[in-house]
Design a protein around this motif. Sequence first.
Motif, mmCIF file in Angstrom:
data_model
loop_
_atom_site.group_PDB
_atom_site.id
_atom_site.type_symbol
_atom_site.label_atom_id
_atom_site.label_comp_id
_atom_site.label_asym_id
_atom_site.label_seq_id
_atom_site.Cartn_x
_atom_site.Cartn_y
_atom_site.Cartn_z
ATOM 1 N N VAL A 33 0.316 -1.415 -0.272
ATOM 2 C CA VAL A 33 0.663 -0.435 -0.404
ATOM 3 C C VAL A 33 1.098 1.766 0.232
ATOM 4 C CG1 VAL A 33 -1.444 1.020 1.749
ATOM 5 C CG2 VAL A 33 -2.322 -0.697 0.605
ATOM 6 N N VAL A 34 1.705 1.330 0.610
ATOM 7 C CA VAL A 34 3.074 2.177 1.015
ATOM 8 C C VAL A 34 3.695 2.232 -0.574
ATOM 9 C CG1 VAL A 34 4.714 3.479 1.518
ATOM 10 C CG2 VAL A 34 2.755 2.325 3.098
ATOM 11 N N SER A 35 3.898 1.406 -1.193
ATOM 12 C CA SER A 35 4.362 1.699 -2.521
ATOM 13 C C SER A 35 3.824 1.995 -3.350
ATOM 14 C CB SER A 35 4.919 0.344 -2.684
ATOM 15 O OG SER A 35 5.902 0.184 -2.063
ATOM 16 N N VAL A 36 2.855 1.922 -3.537
ATOM 17 C CA VAL A 36 1.187 2.148 -4.754
ATOM 18 C C VAL A 36 1.204 3.565 -4.444
ATOM 19 C CG1 VAL A 36 -0.964 2.421 -5.505
ATOM 20 C CG2 VAL A 36 0.455 -0.150 -4.919
ATOM 21 N N ILE A 37 1.082 4.038 -3.194
ATOM 22 C CA ILE A 37 0.803 4.967 -2.687
ATOM 23 C C ILE A 37 2.003 6.279 -3.344
ATOM 24 C CG2 ILE A 37 0.680 7.373 -0.598
ATOM 25 C CD1 ILE A 37 -0.803 5.098 1.215
ATOM 26 N N GLN A 38 3.038 5.841 -2.319
ATOM 27 C CA GLN A 38 4.514 6.718 -3.185
ATOM 28 C C GLN A 38 4.919 7.176 -4.368
ATOM 29 O OE1 GLN A 38 6.983 8.445 -1.328
ATOM 30 N NE2 GLN A 38 7.976 8.957 -3.517
ATOM 31 N N ILE A 39 4.211 5.599 -5.437
ATOM 32 C CA ILE A 39 4.962 5.970 -6.796
ATOM 33 C C ILE A 39 3.862 6.544 -7.293
ATOM 34 C CG2 ILE A 39 5.058 4.550 -8.966
ATOM 35 C CD1 ILE A 39 6.107 2.388 -6.655
ATOM 36 N N PHE A 40 2.489 6.714 -6.912
ATOM 37 C CA PHE A 40 1.413 6.690 -8.045
ATOM 38 C C PHE A 40 0.390 7.988 -7.522
ATOM 39 C CE2 PHE A 40 2.012 2.151 -9.016
ATOM 40 C CZ PHE A 40 2.275 2.544 -10.277
ATOM 41 N N VAL A 41 0.410 8.042 -6.062
ATOM 42 C CA VAL A 41 -0.366 8.853 -5.737
ATOM 43 C C VAL A 41 0.275 10.183 -4.911
ATOM 44 C CG1 VAL A 41 -2.541 9.205 -4.052
ATOM 45 C CG2 VAL A 41 -2.193 7.205 -4.920
ATOM 46 N N TYR A 42 1.197 10.418 -3.895
ATOM 47 C CA TYR A 42 1.943 11.424 -3.491
ATOM 48 C C TYR A 42 3.340 11.220 -3.518
ATOM 49 C CZ TYR A 42 -2.510 12.318 -1.697
ATOM 50 O OH TYR A 42 -3.987 12.773 -1.549
ATOM 51 N N PRO A 43 4.361 11.267 -4.466
ATOM 52 C CA PRO A 43 5.373 10.876 -4.284
ATOM 53 C C PRO A 43 5.792 11.989 -3.854
ATOM 54 C CG PRO A 43 4.659 11.645 -7.024
ATOM 55 C CD PRO A 43 3.189 10.900 -5.989
ATOM 56 N N GLU A 44 5.972 12.982 -3.639
ATOM 57 C CA GLU A 44 6.455 14.172 -3.322
ATOM 58 C C GLU A 44 6.187 13.946 -1.365
ATOM 59 O OE1 GLU A 44 1.849 15.295 -3.207
ATOM 60 O OE2 GLU A 44 3.261 14.740 -4.449
ATOM 61 N N SER A 45 5.881 13.168 -0.744
ATOM 62 C CA SER A 45 5.127 12.690 0.677
ATOM 63 C C SER A 45 7.017 11.173 1.362
ATOM 64 C CB SER A 45 4.162 12.365 0.565
ATOM 65 O OG SER A 45 3.680 13.462 0.590
ATOM 66 N N TRP A 46 7.332 11.568 0.451
ATOM 67 C CA TRP A 46 8.025 10.086 0.662
ATOM 68 C C TRP A 46 8.768 10.675 2.098
ATOM 69 C CZ3 TRP A 46 13.106 11.555 2.287
ATOM 70 C CH2 TRP A 46 13.706 12.373 1.883
ATOM 71 N N ALA A 47 9.207 10.971 2.411
ATOM 72 C CA ALA A 47 9.309 11.302 4.255
ATOM 73 C C ALA A 47 8.691 10.918 5.229
ATOM 74 C CB ALA A 47 10.138 12.484 4.305
ATOM 75 N N GLU A 48 7.481 10.880 4.628
ATOM 76 C CA GLU A 48 6.159 10.000 5.799
ATOM 77 C C GLU A 48 6.143 8.728 5.257
ATOM 78 O OE1 GLU A 48 1.557 10.919 6.819
ATOM 79 O OE2 GLU A 48 2.998 11.705 5.355
ATOM 80 N N HIS A 49 6.316 8.385 4.381
ATOM 81 C CA HIS A 49 6.129 7.024 3.246
ATOM 82 C C HIS A 49 7.508 6.410 3.714
ATOM 83 C CE1 HIS A 49 3.744 9.091 0.184
ATOM 84 N NE2 HIS A 49 3.577 9.142 1.438
ATOM 85 N N LEU A 50 8.690 6.533 3.741
ATOM 86 C CA LEU A 50 9.492 5.747 4.348
ATOM 87 C C LEU A 50 9.238 5.063 5.830
ATOM 88 C CD1 LEU A 50 12.398 5.550 3.850
ATOM 89 C CD2 LEU A 50 13.234 7.490 4.425
ATOM 90 N N LEU A 51 9.248 6.858 7.168
ATOM 91 C CA LEU A 51 8.678 6.717 8.320
ATOM 92 C C LEU A 51 7.890 5.790 7.795
ATOM 93 C CD1 LEU A 51 9.455 7.676 11.502
ATOM 94 C CD2 LEU A 51 6.910 8.829 10.784
ATOM 95 N N TRP A 52 6.587 4.911 7.305
ATOM 96 C CA TRP A 52 5.076 4.254 7.479
ATOM 97 C C TRP A 52 6.614 2.592 7.291
ATOM 98 C CZ3 TRP A 52 1.183 7.135 4.037
ATOM 99 C CH2 TRP A 52 1.074 7.554 4.792
ATOM 100 N N ALA A 53 7.265 3.359 6.057
ATOM 101 C CA ALA A 53 8.046 1.883 5.198
ATOM 102 C C ALA A 53 8.776 1.124 6.257
ATOM 103 C CB ALA A 53 8.518 2.568 4.228
ATOM 104 N N SER A 54 9.678 1.760 7.479
ATOM 105 C CA SER A 54 10.594 2.041 8.134
ATOM 106 C C SER A 54 9.896 1.281 9.178
ATOM 107 C CB SER A 54 11.442 3.004 8.930
ATOM 108 O OG SER A 54 11.673 3.609 8.058
ATOM 109 N N LEU A 55 8.792 1.671 9.707
ATOM 110 C CA LEU A 55 7.805 0.473 10.962
ATOM 111 C C LEU A 55 7.549 -0.736 10.731
ATOM 112 C CD1 LEU A 55 5.947 3.169 12.518
ATOM 113 C CD2 LEU A 55 8.186 2.744 13.856
ATOM 114 N N LEU A 56 7.744 -0.539 9.587
ATOM 115 C CA LEU A 56 6.967 -2.345 8.756
ATOM 116 C C LEU A 56 8.034 -2.845 8.291
ATOM 117 C CD1 LEU A 56 4.046 0.050 6.142
ATOM 118 C CD2 LEU A 56 3.890 -1.893 8.236
#
Length: 158
Positions: A109-132
């Motif tokens: 889910v995070v990957s889809v959001i990062q790649i297709f939806v909000y790529p500019e929010s990479w720092a927040e996505h990286l935080l979620w991905a790190s926990l996961l």
Amino acid sequence: MTAISEQSSSNPAGSVGLYKRIIKLPERIPFSLIQLAARVAVAHVFWQSAQTKLASWPVTLQLFANEYNLPFVDPSIAAPLATAAELAGSVLIFLGLFSRVAALMLLGVVSVIQIFVYPESWAEHLLWASLLLLVLTRGAGPLSLDYVAERTLSTSRK
């Protein structure tokens, strides 16, 4: 005796030793608490996201159709899939049940959001991905249903 203690407290080696002991204090935090905190934090993010989607389903469908623009998936299919993944993943991660599978699903889910939806929010996505990734690679820890299930199954095999 007082002269010796005064000497050691002014001694740089004594200060360095104290500094090293202070720096090592966080190592005493049980890793199981870190695993639990990671699970609760990331579960909260995805639970809230799913609740927002469910609170106004027509708006959610519009977002998937007009703003998110996911390739290869019809918005009427993508919206329920994303919502179900967030609901199921957040509950499973929170409980620590099938947590590695749930972490992998939410990483998708995070990957889809990062790649297709909000790529500019990479720092927040990286935080979620790190926990996961912590949950995926190290498991849910002893404060989880995965741990209880593993212990139960291993004792029943003996």
